[in-house]
Scaffold this motif. Structure first.
Motif, PDB file in Angstrom:
ATOM      1  N   GLU A 161      -1.845   9.287   0.982  1.00 23.38           N
ATOM      2  CA  GLU A 161      -1.497   8.577   2.159  1.00 23.38           C
ATOM      3  C   GLU A 161      -2.503   7.641   2.561  1.00 23.38           C
ATOM      4  O   GLU A 161      -3.958   7.733   2.694  1.00 23.38           O
ATOM      5  N   LEU A 162      -2.061   6.458   2.627  1.00 20.86           N
ATOM      6  CA  LEU A 162      -2.717   5.025   2.848  1.00 20.86           C
ATOM      7  C   LEU A 162      -2.196   4.582   4.109  1.00 20.86           C
ATOM      8  O   LEU A 162      -0.950   4.412   4.346  1.00 20.86           O
ATOM      9  N   PRO A 163      -3.226   3.828   4.931  1.00 21.29           N
ATOM     10  CA  PRO A 163      -2.450   2.890   5.962  1.00 21.29           C
ATOM     11  C   PRO A 163      -1.726   1.678   5.484  1.00 21.29           C
ATOM     12  O   PRO A 163      -2.193   1.290   4.404  1.00 21.29           O
ATOM     13  N   ASP A 164      -1.021   1.178   6.513  1.00 24.76           N
ATOM     14  CA  ASP A 164      -0.326   0.030   5.960  1.00 24.76           C
ATOM     15  C   ASP A 164      -1.268  -1.127   5.957  1.00 24.76           C
ATOM     16  O   ASP A 164      -1.086  -2.224   5.139  1.00 24.76           O
ATOM     17  N   GLU A 165      -2.413  -1.155   6.716  1.00 24.71           N
ATOM     18  CA  GLU A 165      -3.630  -2.027   6.504  1.00 24.71           C
ATOM     19  C   GLU A 165      -4.378  -1.934   5.487  1.00 24.71           C
ATOM     20  O   GLU A 165      -4.619  -0.835   5.070  1.00 24.71           O
ATOM     21  N   PHE A 166      -4.756  -3.013   4.696  1.00 26.06           N
ATOM     22  CA  PHE A 166      -5.849  -2.945   3.895  1.00 26.06           C
ATOM     23  C   PHE A 166      -6.860  -3.892   3.928  1.00 26.06           C
ATOM     24  O   PHE A 166      -6.543  -4.827   4.661  1.00 26.06           O
ATOM     25  N   VAL A 167      -7.963  -3.859   3.182  1.00 27.99           N
ATOM     26  CA  VAL A 167      -9.082  -4.729   3.438  1.00 27.99           C
ATOM     27  C   VAL A 167      -9.277  -5.551   2.479  1.00 27.99           C
ATOM     28  O   VAL A 167      -9.343  -5.165   1.156  1.00 27.99           O
ATOM     29  N   VAL A 168      -9.406  -6.883   2.590  1.00 27.08           N
ATOM     30  CA  VAL A 168      -9.719  -8.022   1.634  1.00 27.08           C
ATOM     31  C   VAL A 168     -11.045  -8.191   1.535  1.00 27.08           C
ATOM     32  O   VAL A 168     -11.694  -8.559   2.623  1.00 27.08           O
ATOM     33  N   ALA A 169     -12.041  -7.930   0.517  1.00 26.59           N
ATOM     34  CA  ALA A 169     -13.070  -7.949   0.417  1.00 26.59           C
ATOM     35  C   ALA A 169     -13.763  -9.447   0.329  1.00 26.59           C
ATOM     36  O   ALA A 169     -13.235 -10.155  -0.353  1.00 26.59           O
ATOM     37  N   ASP A 170     -14.533  -9.629   1.076  1.00 26.34           N
ATOM     38  CA  ASP A 170     -15.464 -11.012   0.986  1.00 26.34           C
ATOM     39  C   ASP A 170     -16.147 -11.295  -0.385  1.00 26.34           C
ATOM     40  O   ASP A 170     -16.136 -12.448  -0.654  1.00 26.34           O
ATOM     41  N   VAL A 171     -16.814 -10.310  -0.843  1.00 28.46           N
ATOM     42  CA  VAL A 171     -17.382 -10.546  -1.922  1.00 28.46           C
ATOM     43  C   VAL A 171     -16.952  -9.824  -3.272  1.00 28.46           C
ATOM     44  O   VAL A 171     -16.515  -8.646  -2.998  1.00 28.46           O
ATOM     45  N   THR A 215       0.833  -1.163   0.007  1.00 29.74           N
ATOM     46  CA  THR A 215       0.128   0.116  -0.056  1.00 29.74           C
ATOM     47  C   THR A 215       0.895   1.191  -0.010  1.00 29.74           C
ATOM     48  O   THR A 215       0.431   2.363  -0.393  1.00 29.74           O
ATOM     49  N   ARG A 216       2.013   0.978   0.434  1.00 26.67           N
ATOM     50  CA  ARG A 216       2.970   2.336   0.579  1.00 26.67           C
ATOM     51  C   ARG A 216       3.439   2.644  -0.909  1.00 26.67           C
ATOM     52  O   ARG A 216       3.288   3.918  -1.596  1.00 26.67           O
ATOM     53  N   ALA A 217       3.695   1.565  -1.572  1.00 32.20           N
ATOM     54  CA  ALA A 217       4.061   1.912  -3.084  1.00 32.20           C
ATOM     55  C   ALA A 217       3.249   2.510  -3.689  1.00 32.20           C
ATOM     56  O   ALA A 217       2.872   3.304  -4.716  1.00 32.20           O
ATOM     57  N   LEU A 218       1.752   1.859  -3.358  1.00 32.97           N
ATOM     58  CA  LEU A 218       0.463   2.362  -4.114  1.00 32.97           C
ATOM     59  C   LEU A 218       0.092   3.844  -3.966  1.00 32.97           C
ATOM     60  O   LEU A 218      -0.015   4.673  -4.805  1.00 32.97           O
ATOM     61  N   ALA A 219       0.363   4.199  -2.533  1.00 34.74           N
ATOM     62  CA  ALA A 219       0.136   5.474  -2.353  1.00 34.74           C
ATOM     63  C   ALA A 219       1.184   6.403  -2.723  1.00 34.74           C
ATOM     64  O   ALA A 219       0.863   7.461  -3.276  1.00 34.74           O
ATOM     65  N   GLU A 220       2.436   6.200  -2.935  1.00 37.43           N
ATOM     66  CA  GLU A 220       3.417   6.994  -3.571  1.00 37.43           C
ATOM     67  C   GLU A 220       2.954   7.078  -5.079  1.00 37.43           C
ATOM     68  O   GLU A 220       3.307   8.273  -5.657  1.00 37.43           O
TER      69      GLU A 220
END
Length: 216
Positions: free
Chosen positions: A147-157, A137-142
């Motif tokens: 600014e993105l948190p280090d945590e991300f959500v994996v969607a169930d659906v 997520t850090r590379a994605l944010a750059e």
């Protein structure tokens, strides 16, 4: 080979630690994402998050497979009241990427249920798509100037033609059997080396005795 056996036992210990994390997280109630990341031990926690997807804020995480088929994870960005958060929308078969037919994120306000994962250091490159070799997520944010948190959500659906990425299975995996195999190989190699040395010593001794008998 013996060291490789010990390494596999270490991997087994890590796997069992992860299994305990997952088991505890599954038993916990579903909570808002913001409440979970504000605390500790958020990995694998079941969460919900609401916001609007950025249509131009997606990346592909390469070298992924599903049931043996190659493809990519689609990592999007959800704008929430607390700020943008990365969401792994699902798995896209390689044919979808080659045909430029990845389903876009759904428009409007979305409420997503899933579980929490942490970023892994990776490398980003820009082709037709922003591509990551790992869910970083850090590379994605750059790349997106966010600014993105280090945590991300994996969607169930999943959405559209994507397939939801399942939580890692609970199990010991092949590490114990691999460790046993390496220890067996090390034993065979050690015993074989000793036998070889003995044979070389015996052969060398016979040669010396024979040469001594031929002296005048």
């Amino acid at each position: 080979m013996f060291s490789l056996g010990l390494w596999q036992l270490d991997r087994l210990g890590e796997r069992r630690d992860r299994n305990r994390e997952i088991a505890v997280a599954i038993e916990e109630p579903v909570r808002p994402f913001a409440d979970v990341v504000a605390g500790s031990n958020s990995r694998y926690a079941r969460v919900t998050i609401s916001g609007t997807y950025r249509p131009d804020g997606e990346a592909l995480v390469g070298n992924r497979t599903l049931d043996g088929a190659p493809g990519f994870w689609v990592l999007g960005v959800l704008d929430t009241e607390a700020g943008p958060v990365a969401v792994l929308r699902g798995f896209a078969n390689r044919s979808l990427v080659l045909n430029d037919s990845i389903p876009p994120p759904p428009p409007g306000e979305q409420t997503i249920a899933g579980y929490v994962e942490y970023r892994v250091d990776g490398v980003a490159r820009q082709n037709e798509w922003l591509e990551l070799n790992r869910p970083d997520t850090r590379a994605l944010a750059e790349a997106l100037g966010l600014e993105l948190p280090d945590e991300f959500v994996v969607a169930d659906v999943s959405t559209g033609g994507l397939v939801a990425v399942e939580r890692p299975p609970i199990g010991d995996g092949p590490h114990l059997s691999y460790a046993v195999q390496w220890f067996i190989f090390a034993t065979i190699a050690g015993v074989g080396y000793i036998v070889l040395l003995r044979r070389m010593a015996q052969t060398g001794g016979g040669t010396r005795e024979q040469s001594d008998s031929l002296r005048p």
